[in-house]
Design an enzyme around this catalytic site. Sequence first.
Site, PDB file in Angstrom:
ATOM      1  N   ASP A   8      40.142  52.540  18.607  1.00 19.40           N
ATOM      2  CA  ASP A   8      39.349  52.967  17.460  1.00 19.40           C
ATOM      3  C   ASP A   8      40.143  54.063  16.756  1.00 19.40           C
ATOM      4  O   ASP A   8      41.298  54.332  17.105  1.00 19.40           O
ATOM      5  CB  ASP A   8      37.947  53.414  17.881  1.00 19.40           C
ATOM      6  CG  ASP A   8      37.922  54.681  18.719  1.00 19.40           C
ATOM      7  OD1 ASP A   8      38.995  55.259  19.006  1.00 19.40           O
ATOM      8  OD2 ASP A   8      36.809  55.110  19.097  1.00 19.40           O
ATOM      9  N   CYS A  65      40.167  54.879  23.130  1.00 17.29           N
ATOM     10  CA  CYS A  65      39.186  55.511  22.243  1.00 17.29           C
ATOM     11  C   CYS A  65      39.245  57.002  22.524  1.00 17.29           C
ATOM     12  O   CYS A  65      40.168  57.470  23.192  1.00 17.29           O
ATOM     13  CB  CYS A  65      37.790  54.924  22.420  1.00 17.29           C
ATOM     14  SG  CYS A  65      37.006  55.178  24.018  1.00 17.29           S
ATOM     15  N   THR A  67      37.473  59.206  24.471  1.00 12.27           N
ATOM     16  CA  THR A  67      37.455  59.569  25.892  1.00 12.27           C
ATOM     17  C   THR A  67      37.862  58.415  26.801  1.00 12.27           C
ATOM     18  O   THR A  67      38.153  58.634  27.973  1.00 12.27           O
ATOM     19  CB  THR A  67      36.041  60.006  26.334  1.00 12.27           C
ATOM     20  OG1 THR A  67      35.160  58.891  26.184  1.00 12.27           O
ATOM     21  CG2 THR A  67      35.564  61.214  25.541  1.00 12.27           C
ATOM     22  N   GLY A  68      37.807  57.209  26.307  1.00 15.29           N
ATOM     23  CA  GLY A  68      38.046  56.023  27.112  1.00 15.29           C
ATOM     24  C   GLY A  68      36.778  55.463  27.724  1.00 15.29           C
ATOM     25  O   GLY A  68      36.752  54.320  28.178  1.00 15.29           O
ATOM     26  N   MET A  71      35.183  52.367  25.594  1.00  9.36           N
ATOM     27  CA  MET A  71      35.995  51.153  25.731  1.00  9.36           C
ATOM     28  C   MET A  71      35.868  50.572  27.138  1.00  9.36           C
ATOM     29  O   MET A  71      35.836  49.353  27.308  1.00  9.36           O
ATOM     30  CB  MET A  71      37.464  51.442  25.427  1.00  9.36           C
ATOM     31  CG  MET A  71      37.765  51.663  23.962  1.00  9.36           C
ATOM     32  SD  MET A  71      37.599  50.161  22.985  1.00  9.36           S
ATOM     33  CE  MET A  71      38.590  50.636  21.565  1.00  9.36           C
ATOM     34  N   HIS A  98      45.219  47.825  44.345  1.00 12.71           N
ATOM     35  CA  HIS A  98      44.021  47.439  45.094  1.00 12.71           C
ATOM     36  C   HIS A  98      43.002  46.652  44.281  1.00 12.71           C
ATOM     37  O   HIS A  98      42.243  45.873  44.862  1.00 12.71           O
ATOM     38  CB  HIS A  98      43.339  48.676  45.678  1.00 12.71           C
ATOM     39  CG  HIS A  98      44.140  49.317  46.766  1.00 12.71           C
ATOM     40  ND1 HIS A  98      43.655  50.383  47.488  1.00 12.71           N
ATOM     41  CD2 HIS A  98      45.376  49.063  47.257  1.00 12.71           C
ATOM     42  CE1 HIS A  98      44.568  50.753  48.377  1.00 12.71           C
ATOM     43  NE2 HIS A  98      45.621  49.965  48.251  1.00 12.71           N
ATOM     44  N   ARG A 132      44.083  42.035  51.918  1.00  9.87           N
ATOM     45  CA  ARG A 132      42.664  42.343  52.113  1.00  9.87           C
ATOM     46  C   ARG A 132      41.941  42.650  50.805  1.00  9.87           C
ATOM     47  O   ARG A 132      40.720  42.526  50.717  1.00  9.87           O
ATOM     48  CB  ARG A 132      42.502  43.516  53.083  1.00  9.87           C
ATOM     49  CG  ARG A 132      42.949  44.853  52.537  1.00  9.87           C
ATOM     50  CD  ARG A 132      42.861  45.954  53.601  1.00  9.87           C
ATOM     51  NE  ARG A 132      43.071  47.267  53.060  1.00  9.87           N
ATOM     52  CZ  ARG A 132      44.248  47.835  52.865  1.00  9.87           C
ATOM     53  NH1 ARG A 132      45.353  47.170  53.133  1.00  9.87           N
ATOM     54  NH2 ARG A 132      44.346  49.058  52.376  1.00  9.87           N
ATOM     55  N   HIS A 133      42.693  43.010  49.782  1.00  7.98           N
ATOM     56  CA  HIS A 133      42.083  43.340  48.495  1.00  7.98           C
ATOM     57  C   HIS A 133      41.622  42.089  47.743  1.00  7.98           C
ATOM     58  O   HIS A 133      40.706  42.170  46.929  1.00  7.98           O
ATOM     59  CB  HIS A 133      43.051  44.162  47.650  1.00  7.98           C
ATOM     60  CG  HIS A 133      43.536  45.374  48.359  1.00  7.98           C
ATOM     61  ND1 HIS A 133      42.721  46.443  48.654  1.00  7.98           N
ATOM     62  CD2 HIS A 133      44.753  45.685  48.864  1.00  7.98           C
ATOM     63  CE1 HIS A 133      43.405  47.360  49.309  1.00  7.98           C
ATOM     64  NE2 HIS A 133      44.639  46.923  49.451  1.00  7.98           N
TER      65      HIS A 133
END
Length: 153
Positions: A8, A65, A67-68, A71, A98, A132-133
């Site tokens: 933005d 954006c 602050t993030g 988004m 991960h 494992r992830h």
Amino acid sequence: MIVGIGCDHAGLEMKEEMLALLKDLGIEYKDFGTFSEQSVDYPDFGLRVSEAVSKGEVNRGLLICGTGIGMSIVANKFNGVRAALCHEPYSARMSRLHNDSNILVLGGRVTGKGLAREIARVWFTTDFEGGRHSKRLDKIKEIEEGRCLKEKG
């Protein structure tokens, strides 16, 4: 790899920094805007990038954006999107290792350019660890598909 990038008005300056980084890393990108400092609504641009990632039109996304936070909320509404809002390189690395995050979200008003560049560099150069992830990502997919709710309830 093709990256969809969007922002933005509050993220425009940082987007320019990220475009330079992508060029330095030799990563192809598609710029979904915005292209001016005129006030716009972040969901419009978050939607464009997130939809492209969800549909497989691009491999990964980068959203910016103020602050993030906004988004991140928008991006994680899309099936198959695992957006990670990162404020330092360690979280960026772990979100790839991960969580196989496929959209990096940055806050243009809360993260300095140099730090943002390092966060993005780490994120783009870290591969998913698997193992494992992978089963955990399968559980996330079940949640997206509503299967976990049907089985339990």
